[in-house]
Design a protein around this motif. Sequence first.
Motif, PDB file in Angstrom:
ATOM      1  N   ARG A 262       0.842  -1.207   0.000  1.00  0.00           N
ATOM      2  CA  ARG A 262       0.000   0.000   0.000  1.00  0.00           C
ATOM      3  C   ARG A 262       0.874   1.252   0.000  1.00  0.00           C
ATOM      4  NH1 ARG A 262      -5.066   0.568   4.106  1.00  0.00           N
ATOM      5  NH2 ARG A 262      -5.665  -1.212   2.815  1.00  0.00           N
TER       6      ARG A 262
ATOM      7  N   LYS B 195       1.994  -8.111   4.603  1.00  0.00           N
ATOM      8  CA  LYS B 195       1.550  -6.843   4.011  1.00  0.00           C
ATOM      9  C   LYS B 195       2.732  -5.894   4.022  1.00  0.00           C
ATOM     10  CE  LYS B 195      -2.357  -5.257   2.370  1.00  0.00           C
ATOM     11  NZ  LYS B 195      -3.474  -6.027   1.808  1.00  0.00           N
TER      12      LYS B 195
ATOM     13  N   ASP C 287      -2.261  -3.236  -3.695  1.00  0.00           N
ATOM     14  CA  ASP C 287      -3.281  -2.847  -2.715  1.00  0.00           C
ATOM     15  C   ASP C 287      -3.593  -1.370  -3.002  1.00  0.00           C
ATOM     16  OD1 ASP C 287      -4.717  -3.809  -0.138  1.00  0.00           O
ATOM     17  OD2 ASP C 287      -3.838  -1.926   0.513  1.00  0.00           O
ATOM     18  N   VAL C 288      -3.988  -0.622  -2.005  1.00  0.00           N
ATOM     19  CA  VAL C 288      -4.404   0.771  -2.235  1.00  0.00           C
ATOM     20  C   VAL C 288      -3.257   1.570  -2.876  1.00  0.00           C
ATOM     21  CG1 VAL C 288      -5.122   2.902  -1.081  1.00  0.00           C
ATOM     22  CG2 VAL C 288      -6.083   0.702  -0.371  1.00  0.00           C
TER      23      VAL C 288
ATOM     24  N   GLY D 196     -15.824   3.524  -2.465  1.00  0.00           N
ATOM     25  CA  GLY D 196     -14.491   3.276  -3.025  1.00  0.00           C
ATOM     26  C   GLY D 196     -14.672   2.964  -4.495  1.00  0.00           C
ATOM     27  N   PHE D 197     -13.910   3.626  -5.337  1.00  0.00           N
ATOM     28  CA  PHE D 197     -14.076   3.385  -6.769  1.00  0.00           C
ATOM     29  C   PHE D 197     -12.715   3.171  -7.417  1.00  0.00           C
ATOM     30  CE2 PHE D 197     -16.177   4.083 -10.951  1.00  0.00           C
ATOM     31  CZ  PHE D 197     -17.289   3.288 -10.726  1.00  0.00           C
TER      32      PHE D 197
ATOM     33  N   ASN E  32      -9.616  -0.170  -7.755  1.00  0.00           N
ATOM     34  CA  ASN E  32      -9.614  -1.513  -8.343  1.00  0.00           C
ATOM     35  C   ASN E  32     -10.812  -2.324  -7.862  1.00  0.00           C
ATOM     36  OD1 ASN E  32      -9.036  -4.517  -7.898  1.00  0.00           O
ATOM     37  ND2 ASN E  32      -7.682  -3.989  -9.583  1.00  0.00           N
ATOM     38  N   VAL E  33     -11.027  -2.365  -6.554  1.00  0.00           N
ATOM     39  CA  VAL E  33     -12.091  -3.223  -6.027  1.00  0.00           C
ATOM     40  C   VAL E  33     -13.468  -2.624  -6.319  1.00  0.00           C
ATOM     41  CG1 VAL E  33     -13.020  -4.365  -3.980  1.00  0.00           C
ATOM     42  CG2 VAL E  33     -10.553  -4.084  -4.223  1.00  0.00           C
TER      43      VAL E  33
ATOM     44  N   ALA F   6     -18.981   5.938  -4.381  1.00  0.00           N
ATOM     45  CA  ALA F   6     -18.222   7.062  -3.810  1.00  0.00           C
ATOM     46  C   ALA F   6     -16.734   6.800  -3.930  1.00  0.00           C
ATOM     47  CB  ALA F   6     -18.582   7.230  -2.333  1.00  0.00           C
ATOM     48  N   ASP F   7     -15.965   7.877  -4.044  1.00  0.00           N
ATOM     49  CA  ASP F   7     -14.521   7.779  -3.849  1.00  0.00           C
ATOM     50  C   ASP F   7     -14.123   8.797  -2.796  1.00  0.00           C
ATOM     51  OD1 ASP F   7     -14.304  10.241  -5.136  1.00  0.00           O
ATOM     52  OD2 ASP F   7     -13.812   9.331  -7.075  1.00  0.00           O
ATOM     53  N   VAL F   8     -12.826   9.010  -2.647  1.00  0.00           N
ATOM     54  CA  VAL F   8     -12.378   9.866  -1.546  1.00  0.00           C
ATOM     55  C   VAL F   8     -12.903  11.301  -1.684  1.00  0.00           C
ATOM     56  CG1 VAL F   8     -10.141  10.505  -2.589  1.00  0.00           C
ATOM     57  CG2 VAL F   8     -10.353  10.352  -0.100  1.00  0.00           C
TER      58      VAL F   8
ATOM     59  N   THR G  75     -18.545  12.195   1.350  1.00  0.00           N
ATOM     60  CA  THR G  75     -17.839  10.919   1.556  1.00  0.00           C
ATOM     61  C   THR G  75     -18.152  10.290   2.905  1.00  0.00           C
ATOM     62  OG1 THR G  75     -16.062  11.819   0.263  1.00  0.00           O
ATOM     63  CG2 THR G  75     -15.527   9.892   1.545  1.00  0.00           C
TER      64      THR G  75
ATOM     65  N   ALA H  74     -15.523  -0.534  -0.032  1.00  0.00           N
ATOM     66  CA  ALA H  74     -14.364  -1.012  -0.811  1.00  0.00           C
ATOM     67  C   ALA H  74     -13.303   0.083  -0.858  1.00  0.00           C
ATOM     68  CB  ALA H  74     -14.801  -1.411  -2.223  1.00  0.00           C
ATOM     69  N   ALA H  75     -13.120   0.765   0.302  1.00  0.00           N
ATOM     70  CA  ALA H  75     -12.139   1.862   0.331  1.00  0.00           C
ATOM     71  C   ALA H  75     -11.057   1.580   1.378  1.00  0.00           C
ATOM     72  CB  ALA H  75     -12.858   3.181   0.599  1.00  0.00           C
TER      73      ALA H  75
ATOM     74  N   GLN I 108     -14.587   2.589   8.341  1.00  0.00           N
ATOM     75  CA  GLN I 108     -15.648   3.377   7.706  1.00  0.00           C
ATOM     76  C   GLN I 108     -16.979   3.203   8.433  1.00  0.00           C
ATOM     77  OE1 GLN I 108     -14.957   5.650   5.320  1.00  0.00           O
ATOM     78  NE2 GLN I 108     -12.916   5.007   5.987  1.00  0.00           N
TER      79      GLN I 108
ATOM     80  N   GLY J 276     -15.699  -5.387   0.821  1.00  0.00           N
ATOM     81  CA  GLY J 276     -14.680  -5.406  -0.231  1.00  0.00           C
ATOM     82  C   GLY J 276     -13.349  -4.909   0.286  1.00  0.00           C
TER      83      GLY J 276
HETATM   84  P1  NAD Z   1      -7.425   1.603  -4.919  1.00  0.00           P
HETATM   85  O1  NAD Z   1      -6.293   2.475  -4.539  1.00  0.00           O
HETATM   86  O2  NAD Z   1      -7.477   1.047  -6.278  1.00  0.00           O
HETATM   87  O3  NAD Z   1      -8.808   2.385  -4.646  1.00  0.00           O
HETATM   88  C1  NAD Z   1      -9.154   2.940  -3.417  1.00  0.00           C
HETATM   89  C2  NAD Z   1     -10.444   3.730  -3.619  1.00  0.00           C
HETATM   90  O4  NAD Z   1     -10.952   4.137  -2.355  1.00  0.00           O
HETATM   91  C3  NAD Z   1     -10.264   5.009  -4.424  1.00  0.00           C
HETATM   92  O5  NAD Z   1     -11.379   5.180  -5.283  1.00  0.00           O
HETATM   93  C4  NAD Z   1     -10.257   6.105  -3.358  1.00  0.00           C
HETATM   94  O6  NAD Z   1     -10.682   7.370  -3.857  1.00  0.00           O
HETATM   95  C5  NAD Z   1     -11.267   5.518  -2.406  1.00  0.00           C
HETATM   96  N1  NAD Z   1     -11.217   6.054  -1.055  1.00  0.00           N
HETATM   97  C6  NAD Z   1     -10.151   6.227  -0.250  1.00  0.00           C
HETATM   98  N2  NAD Z   1     -10.552   6.729   0.922  1.00  0.00           N
HETATM   99  C7  NAD Z   1     -11.918   6.846   0.858  1.00  0.00           C
HETATM  100  C8  NAD Z   1     -12.914   7.294   1.739  1.00  0.00           C
HETATM  101  N3  NAD Z   1     -12.606   7.727   2.954  1.00  0.00           N
HETATM  102  N4  NAD Z   1     -14.204   7.275   1.317  1.00  0.00           N
HETATM  103  C9  NAD Z   1     -14.528   6.859   0.089  1.00  0.00           C
HETATM  104  N5  NAD Z   1     -13.626   6.408  -0.795  1.00  0.00           N
HETATM  105  C10 NAD Z   1     -12.335   6.417  -0.403  1.00  0.00           C
HETATM  106  O7  NAD Z   1      -7.458   0.446  -3.826  1.00  0.00           O
HETATM  107  P2  NAD Z   1      -8.129  -1.003  -3.957  1.00  0.00           P
HETATM  108  O8  NAD Z   1      -7.090  -1.944  -4.438  1.00  0.00           O
HETATM  109  O9  NAD Z   1      -9.411  -0.892  -4.658  1.00  0.00           O
HETATM  110  O10 NAD Z   1      -8.366  -1.352  -2.416  1.00  0.00           O
HETATM  111  C11 NAD Z   1      -9.535  -0.927  -1.709  1.00  0.00           C
HETATM  112  C12 NAD Z   1      -9.701  -1.779  -0.472  1.00  0.00           C
HETATM  113  O11 NAD Z   1      -9.833  -3.150  -0.862  1.00  0.00           O
HETATM  114  C13 NAD Z   1      -8.545  -1.749   0.524  1.00  0.00           C
HETATM  115  O12 NAD Z   1      -9.062  -1.934   1.816  1.00  0.00           O
HETATM  116  C14 NAD Z   1      -7.715  -2.966   0.136  1.00  0.00           C
HETATM  117  O13 NAD Z   1      -6.906  -3.424   1.183  1.00  0.00           O
HETATM  118  C15 NAD Z   1      -8.837  -3.934  -0.191  1.00  0.00           C
HETATM  119  N6  NAD Z   1      -8.473  -5.060  -1.047  1.00  0.00           N
HETATM  120  C16 NAD Z   1      -7.888  -4.862  -2.256  1.00  0.00           C
HETATM  121  C17 NAD Z   1      -7.592  -5.965  -3.054  1.00  0.00           C
HETATM  122  C18 NAD Z   1      -7.010  -5.826  -4.433  1.00  0.00           C
HETATM  123  O14 NAD Z   1      -6.913  -6.841  -5.126  1.00  0.00           O
HETATM  124  N7  NAD Z   1      -6.652  -4.633  -4.897  1.00  0.00           N
HETATM  125  C19 NAD Z   1      -7.852  -7.261  -2.597  1.00  0.00           C
HETATM  126  C20 NAD Z   1      -8.464  -7.423  -1.353  1.00  0.00           C
HETATM  127  C21 NAD Z   1      -8.772  -6.311  -0.589  1.00  0.00           C
END
Ligand code: NAD
Length: 436
Positions: free
Chosen positions: A94, A126, A166-167, A238-239, A241-242, A261-263, A299, A313-314, A318, A335
């Motif tokens: 991350r 991690k 990850d994020v 969260g918008f 990858n997940v 929603a995103d951040v 948010t 999924a953020a 939360q 997520g």
């Molecule tokens: P990413 O960086 O691709 O996306 C994160 C998203 O969350 C972004 O759209 C960001 O704007 C948004 N965000 C951040 N803070 C926020 C908030 N306070 N309110 C609303 N939106 C917010 O990250 P990702 O890979 O999608 O991961 C998201 C979550 O899923 C994390 O908890 C991660 O650990 C978990 N996860 C990811 C994977 C993976 O394969 N990428 C697998 C399992 C779990």
Amino acid sequence: MPVKTSEKPSKRKFPLNGAADGMEGNPWHEAMRQLDLAARKMNLEPYITERLRHPKRVLTVSVPVRMDDGEVRVFEGYRVQHNLDRGPAKGGIRYHPQVSMDEVKALAFWMTMKCAVMNLPYGGAKGGVVCNPKEMSLAEIERLTRRYTSEISIIIGPDKDIPAPDVNTNEQIMGWMMDTFSMTIGYSAPGVVTGKPVGIGGSLGRREATGRGVFYVTQELANVQGFDLRDAPVAVQGFGNVGMNVAKIFSQHGCRVVGAADVGGGVYNPRGLDVDALIEFSKKHDTISKFPKGERVPTERFVEVPCAILVPAAMENQITRGNAGRIQAKYIVEGANGPTTTEADQMLAKRGILVVPDILANAGGVTVSYFEWVQDIQSFFWDEKDVNAKLKDLMVKSFREVYEVHEKEHANLRLAAFILGLGRLAQAVRIRGLFP
Ligand code: NAD
């Protein structure tokens, strides 16, 4: 050249949506509370619980990076291997300004549990770097990634510890990690990371895997709970990858995505959002907060929108004591990792809201990472249909196993998943024994 010292991981209260209270929101504290609840319910040998309260290996590295303006900044990075009893360590990397050791330890612990719940032959790990990639150029992110990889290369490797995205990390970053590690050892080692681009040993279907896994688990939930998924309004926080893939896959299956929603903020439309248009908008504007065809939602209030299924999924924290009473969803499918605090969990249970926990719901990512690693080891690659079919098999199987424990033990789904995963882990610890 001038040298600038980096920001330190802040000594702070952990970001928490809603009012903070006591230790609520410290991810390591939350994780250990979950462990204790399960260990007590299972009557687990105290030495096993104690062992899991201590990550096996914790590495802190400093990562000097020459920035585009010629200055050198030193970033702090971590890699934590929580447990290796069931196999090599596995877990994402991350990049975020709020990365901290307690967060990375918790995320590594949840990876240990997730791999055990899915019965994958891995332990949990991690990593993270305290940085804000949104304020860095691509070249700076590449230099950061390569130096961080070099610093942690003493403990990672295809047989030892396999990072993934990850994020704020993605396929390109995994490609740079693989290249840096391979340069060091003198030959290509595609199995050192997963979530790589397909052209260098990545797996088809990995990009969508976490979102797809969330969907398969929700389908099973609908089956056992007896509701029609297509009638159920879904909101996704969260918008990235997940979240984006959750929205895409749910809508491809005819579901009504009413909020996202995103951040920067959220949008809500009870008639359903046009998810393809939303994805286009997000790619063009780097946020969905100003998407015109819906009502804007701040948010921090997004998790409270009316819906049947909420997919956080953020980030962590939360759904908390501060807002659990206002959640309108009937089901929460996690997520993200750690989006619900333990206190919120208890409040949701009292309100009859069912939570499908992170260590099951978002395990599609690590599952297809496992498939990628297997394909790399065998140098034999599968087509996407095979990947998705095998993913579905494992997600459905694990959901059913967890649900069975839930019914048998009268435990909520998180506790049930912990009982299943901890049972497998404890067995491995007992078999391997202690030395001397
Ligand atoms: P990413 O960086 O691709 O996306 C994160 C998203 O969350 C972004 O759209 C960001 O704007 C948004 N965000 C951040 N803070 C926020 C908030 N306070 N309110 C609303 N939106 C917010 O990250 P990702 O890979 O999608 O991961 C998201 C979550 O899923 C994390 O908890 C991660 O650990 C978990 N996860 C990811 C994977 C993976 O394969 N990428 C697998 C399992 C779990």
